[in-house]
Design a protein around this motif. Structure first.
Motif, PDB file in Angstrom:
ATOM      1  N   ILE A  36       0.801  -1.235   0.000  1.00  0.00           N
ATOM      2  CA  ILE A  36       0.000   0.000   0.000  1.00  0.00           C
ATOM      3  C   ILE A  36       0.830   1.280   0.000  1.00  0.00           C
ATOM      4  N   ASP A  37       2.124   1.159  -0.087  1.00  0.00           N
ATOM      5  CA  ASP A  37       2.949   2.366  -0.157  1.00  0.00           C
ATOM      6  C   ASP A  37       2.566   3.169  -1.398  1.00  0.00           C
ATOM      7  N   GLY A  38       2.171   4.403  -1.202  1.00  0.00           N
ATOM      8  CA  GLY A  38       1.772   5.272  -2.311  1.00  0.00           C
ATOM      9  C   GLY A  38       0.336   5.067  -2.775  1.00  0.00           C
ATOM     10  N   ILE A  39      -0.385   4.185  -2.135  1.00  0.00           N
ATOM     11  CA  ILE A  39      -1.778   3.912  -2.505  1.00  0.00           C
ATOM     12  C   ILE A  39      -2.703   4.841  -1.714  1.00  0.00           C
ATOM     13  N   THR A  40      -3.632   5.490  -2.417  1.00  0.00           N
ATOM     14  CA  THR A  40      -4.601   6.356  -1.741  1.00  0.00           C
ATOM     15  C   THR A  40      -5.999   5.758  -1.734  1.00  0.00           C
ATOM     16  N   GLN A  64      -7.620  -1.116   7.401  1.00  0.00           N
ATOM     17  CA  GLN A  64      -8.399   0.121   7.494  1.00  0.00           C
ATOM     18  C   GLN A  64      -7.625   1.199   8.247  1.00  0.00           C
ATOM     19  N   LYS A  65      -6.998   0.816   9.352  1.00  0.00           N
ATOM     20  CA  LYS A  65      -6.213   1.781  10.132  1.00  0.00           C
ATOM     21  C   LYS A  65      -5.059   2.336   9.309  1.00  0.00           C
ATOM     22  N   ASP A  66      -4.381   1.470   8.573  1.00  0.00           N
ATOM     23  CA  ASP A  66      -3.261   1.913   7.730  1.00  0.00           C
ATOM     24  C   ASP A  66      -3.749   2.860   6.636  1.00  0.00           C
ATOM     25  N   MET A  67      -4.866   2.536   6.024  1.00  0.00           N
ATOM     26  CA  MET A  67      -5.372   3.378   4.940  1.00  0.00           C
ATOM     27  C   MET A  67      -5.951   4.691   5.453  1.00  0.00           C
ATOM     28  N   ASN A  68      -6.424   4.732   6.686  1.00  0.00           N
ATOM     29  CA  ASN A  68      -6.907   5.993   7.251  1.00  0.00           C
ATOM     30  C   ASN A  68      -5.803   7.044   7.277  1.00  0.00           C
ATOM     31  N   LYS A  69      -4.551   6.611   7.324  1.00  0.00           N
ATOM     32  CA  LYS A  69      -3.407   7.529   7.365  1.00  0.00           C
ATOM     33  C   LYS A  69      -3.061   8.084   5.992  1.00  0.00           C
ATOM     34  N   GLN A  70      -3.505   7.420   4.924  1.00  0.00           N
ATOM     35  CA  GLN A  70      -3.038   7.829   3.598  1.00  0.00           C
ATOM     36  C   GLN A  70      -4.116   7.872   2.521  1.00  0.00           C
TER      37      GLN A  70
END
Length: 98
Positions: A36-40, A64-70
């Motif tokens: 998910i690096d660079g994934i929005t 979900q927690k990781d994606m909430n940051k980016q």
């Protein structure tokens, strides 16, 4: 469990099939974290998932927690039985489900 992906710029679709349980959840969690690096926009396609254990729910919650940051995350094509699990424990309010 089988995982396949389609990447379109900053959008990543992860399709999962089989069971997300104690044996497979760590693999899914690691796979998502590693990709998910660079994934929005992360889309989890669970059309072929027949069962999600508590370990699987934890892996999805971590994503979900990781994606909430980016960016954002949504779950698509969820089966009725998996949706019932999400509803019972309140995860339907946490995740965007389409």
């Amino acid at each position: 469990m089988k995982i396949s992906t389609v990447k379109d710029n900053t959008k990543l679709t992860v399709s999962v099939s089989g069971k997300i349980d104690t044996a497979t959840a760590p693999e899914l969690e690691s796979f998502i974290a590693d990709n998910i690096d660079g994934i929005t926009e992360l889309i989890l396609d669970l059309a072929e998932v027949e069962y999600v254990s508590s370990a699987g729910l934890r892996a999805l919650l971590q994503a979900q927690k990781d994606m909430n940051k980016q960016g954002s995350m949504k779950i698509i094509n969820i089966s009725v039985s998996v949706k019932e699990i999400f509803d019972m424990i309140g995860f339907s309010r946490i995740f965007t489900i389409e």
